[in-house]
Design an enzyme around this catalytic site. Structure first.
Site, PDB file in Angstrom:
ATOM      1  N   ASP A 103      37.484  39.443  38.695  1.00 18.74           N
ATOM      2  CA  ASP A 103      37.116  39.121  38.749  1.00 18.74           C
ATOM      3  C   ASP A 103      35.291  38.586  40.022  1.00 18.74           C
ATOM      4  O   ASP A 103      36.121  39.216  41.403  1.00 18.74           O
ATOM      5  CB  ASP A 103      36.910  37.722  38.873  1.00 18.74           C
ATOM      6  N   GLU A 128      35.246  42.942  37.547  1.00 19.31           N
ATOM      7  CA  GLU A 128      33.329  42.121  36.650  1.00 19.31           C
ATOM      8  C   GLU A 128      32.854  42.089  37.737  1.00 19.31           C
ATOM      9  O   GLU A 128      32.347  41.840  38.846  1.00 19.31           O
ATOM     10  CB  GLU A 128      33.873  40.989  36.681  1.00 19.31           C
TER      11      GLU A 128
HETATM   12  C1  GLC Z   1      33.280  34.922  36.819  1.00 20.85           C
HETATM   13  C2  GLC Z   1      33.539  34.604  36.222  1.00 20.85           C
HETATM   14  C3  GLC Z   1      32.776  33.225  35.695  1.00 20.85           C
HETATM   15  C4  GLC Z   1      33.096  32.877  36.335  1.00 20.85           C
HETATM   16  C5  GLC Z   1      32.564  33.582  38.515  1.00 20.85           C
HETATM   17  C6  GLC Z   1      33.030  32.832  39.242  1.00 20.85           C
HETATM   18  O1  GLC Z   1      31.845  35.644  36.371  1.00 20.85           O
HETATM   19  O2  GLC Z   1      33.656  35.609  34.440  1.00 20.85           O
HETATM   20  O3  GLC Z   1      32.884  32.391  34.680  1.00 20.85           O
HETATM   21  O4  GLC Z   1      32.847  31.123  36.580  1.00 20.85           O
HETATM   22  O5  GLC Z   1      33.036  34.708  38.620  1.00 20.85           O
HETATM   23  O6  GLC Z   1      34.655  33.100  39.221  1.00 20.85           O
END
Ligand code: GLC
Length: 683
Positions: free
Chosen positions: A312, A385
């Site tokens: 993430d 991500e």
């Molecule tokens: C990522 C997740 C999101 C979250 C963020 C902070 O972007 O997909 O849902 O709020 O990280 O952890």
């Protein structure tokens, strides 16, 4: 029986003969047999005198050795030995040759779409209104047998105060009671593995919860373990020694709720940095102890049997140490506006995103995952991500020398936010950009939705959303699926502020399993988010309607499991304002022409004028508008408005990837083909 008797007798005679020999023959001494002096034994003489029976099974070692030295035995033995060695060598070379020419199995993250489950909203087993792990376990047959997916990505289920629905982790090694227990998790992993399915967990390294034990110790100088944890987070002095002396203009991504990315700690009398909510302090990746802790977290979950991680927000892991202001998008902007009601888009995140050091950390984690991937059949997958331009995102594949993610998630199709952006040419450009920039031998992926983005049906409308699914399922690479996408679920505008806690809640409403009360999500309960009242769109209804979104998804997933789609070339052959056309081909197998019209009216295309080597016609295999199976002439391919077609044809040796004018438009991860007897091999 008669034979056995003879055998017994022979043995009897033999031992008698020997005792006779020894007693009669003076020159044959015991010592002659034991001092390598076999030649001194007068066995030939004895044989001639008929005192020893002819050789047969059961003869003593000495006699056997004597005969084995005879020329014809030596020859026979040598020939047999050579034959055995030759056979072994031939078999070995055959095995090596087979291994060398066969393309190797594909991994689970290549063969199955990735199905994303938002645990709070999937299935509620204890009817408390919040989905849980046991609820998910009850849906595995649906996923595997009905839908055909084998890989599940679970959003965070770790212990958390839930300010960001689990992305604020209090303890990386425990399960939040709202989702169940560690035992439930173990059972989920076992149930998945029993079905040949895999589990990907969300790994949230950038930040913890402000209720994590590390932060408690770090933020409190009086804490017994303060010294150990004081540098676990990003702590900076105030500019003026007070809570008003914000270090710089760095903004929180959640700038709708946070004024600045800095939060004052009254205990420590310093600011800490949080890229997201103030309840999510950023970890300090320049501290080796933090890296070691996170290694431990990954190892812990791999020991539990988890098959990989969605990493993430990794683009946020480092911040520049010089603490300069991020450049303003509009330099005339009043800086005070930033410090009060901020907007993340007002600054270029030059010093807070995509900083030096990130890729070393990714490579470190990849190496750790590799260490846990050595058992046969075990591979630990990694995806990242990162929302950024394609060049920056592509970098997360690693380099030719240092591996990182198996793939960085590709959000380009999500970036085409509205229906008007979905033209044939835009899609072709988007596909070509990723495919040409992706390093050789790597594997693409395509997603059209997730828990942070408006649902695809709400963005594009149902017919276009189906075309989008048709695209992701038939391109080369792994498609992502956000739960509910397979039944065409839509966003629910939640206007009641009590019910809507997060700006992304509309895309996170409970899964619509059926048309009963609460859509089968839970019984006699109040779901944590209201249900979309259109739950006439329920799985049960979708299943029985041959033309439903669900049944199109199912057929697409099935189509995608063919070698041509998993391994074959992708060749982009045509695009217009309305449509995109591409071919999937695998030498030795049937080819498919995929034609998708995103426009509002039909388009008829003469493909033979541009590609005269195409056969005259193909056979319609799948149509999103359920056209009957029919022959489609390639000089006149008609695609209805918002329709996707998969047309099967025999290429007859005229492959697109072999044509000179297709240079730069055909792609394959690893070159494979089906040989004459249908075996897949490198080619
Ligand atoms: C990522 C997740 C999101 C979250 C963020 C902070 O972007 O997909 O849902 O709020 O990280 O952890």
């Amino acid at each position: 029986m008669a034979d056995n008797k003879a055998f017994d007798n022979d043995l009897g005679e033999q031992s008698t003969s020997f005792s006779n020999v020894e007693s009669k023959e003076e020159p044959v001494k015991d010592t002659d047999f034991s001092n390598n002096g076999f030649s001194t034994i007068k066995i030939d003489d004895l044989l001639e005198k008929q005192e020893i029976p002819k050789p047969y099974a059961g003869m003593p070692k000495e006699v056997l050795l004597h005969y084995s030295r005879k020329k014809h035995f030596v020859w026979a033995r040598n020939i047999m030995t050579a034959a055995v060695i030759l056979t072994i060598l031939t078999l070995l070379s055959l095995v090596i040759a087979l291994i060398a020419i066969s393309p190797g199995c594909q991994e689970f993250w290549q063969t199955s779409p990735i199905y994303q489950i938002y645990p709070k909203s999937y299935a509620d087993s204890n009817n408390d209104g919040i989905g849980d792990i046991t609820g998910i376990r009850g849906k595995l047959d649906y996923l595997k047998d009905d839908l055909g997916v084998e890989m599940v990505w679970l959003n965070p289920v770790y212990e958390s105060p839930q300010f960001d629905n689990g992305y604020d982790i209090m303890d990386y090694r425990s399960i939040d009671p709202v989702f169940g227990t560690m035992n439930d998790m173990e059972l989920l992993i076992t149930d998945l593995h029993d079905r040949g399915m895999k589990l990907i967990m969300d790994f949230v390294p950038n930040h913890t919860s402000d209720q994590h034990a590390w932060f408690n110790a770090s933020s409190d100088p009086d804490h017994a373990q303060h010294d150990k944890y004081k540098d676990y987070y990003i702590w900076v002095d105030s500019k003026d020694g007070t809570e008003n002396g914000i270090p710089n203009n760095w903004q929180s991504v959640f700038s709708d709720v946070e004024k600045s990315a800095w939060e004052w700690s009254a205990k420590r009398k310093q600011f800490y940095y949080h890229a997201f909510l103030k309840q999510q302090p950023d970890l300090n990746f320049r501290n080796e102890a933090v890296l070691a802790e996170l290694d431990g977290v990954l190892a812990f979950w791999m020991d539990q049997g988890v098959d990989g991680f969605r990493c993430d927000a990794v683009g946020f892991m480092f911040e520049a140490t010089h603490l300069r202001d991020n450049p303003l998008v509009d330099p005339t902007l009043n800086v005070n506006i930033l410090y009060s009601s901020a907007s993340y888009t007002n600054v270029y995140p030059d010093y807070t995103e995509d900083q030096k050091g990130i890729h070393d950390v990714m490579a470190r984690w990849r190496a750790l995952l590799d260490k846990y991937s050595t058992e046969p059949g075990v591979y630990r997958f990694m995806e990242t991500e990162v929302y950024d331009d394609v060049d920056s995102v592509i970098r997360y594949y690693g380099t030719p020398w240092v591996d990182e993610a198996d793939f960085p998630m590709n959000f380009r199709l999500i970036d085409l936010e509205h229906a008007s952006a979905w033209t044939g040419t835009a899609i072709e450009t988007t596909v070509l950009e990723w495919m040409t920039k992706m390093p050789a031998g790597k594997w693409p992926n395509w997603v059209i939705g997730n828990h942070d983005q408006p649902r695809v049906v709400s963005r594009l409308g149902k017919p276009l959303a189906i075309c989008a699914a048709f695209l992701t399922m038939t391109l080369s690479g792994t498609p992502g699926m956000y739960y509910g996408e397979e039944i065409g679920m839509e966003d629910l505008p939640i206007t009641n502020p009590v019910r809507r806690q997060d700006f992304r809640d509309p895309v996170r409403t409970p899964m619509q399993w059926d048309t009963t009360e609460n859509a089968g999500f839970c019984k006699n309960c109040t779901p944590w988010l209201p249900l979309n009242q259109n739950y006439a769109i329920g799985l049960n209804v979708e299943k029985v309607d041959a033309t439903s979104v669900f049944n199109i998804y199912k057929r697409l997933i099935n189509l995608r499991s063919q070698d041509t789609f998993l391994r074959g070339y992708l060749c982009m052959v045509y695009s217009s304002a309305k449509s995109v056309v591409y071919v999937r081909e695998l030498p030795g197998a049937v080819s498919y022409l995929i034609a998708i019209n995103f426009g509002d009216s039909l388009e008829t295309i003469d493909l033979r004028s541009a590609y005269s080597f195409l056969p005259g016609a193909g056979t319609l295999y799948l149509s999103t508008t359920n056209q009957a199976v029919t022959t489609i002439p390639f000089n006149s391919v008609t695609i209805q408005a918002k329709e996707g077609l998969a047309i099967q044809f025999k290429p007859g040796g005229n492959l697109f990837n072999k044509q000179a004018n297709m240079a730069g438009k055909c792609f394959t991860s690893k070159k494979v083909c089906l040989n004459g007897i249908g075996i897949l091999q490198h080619c």
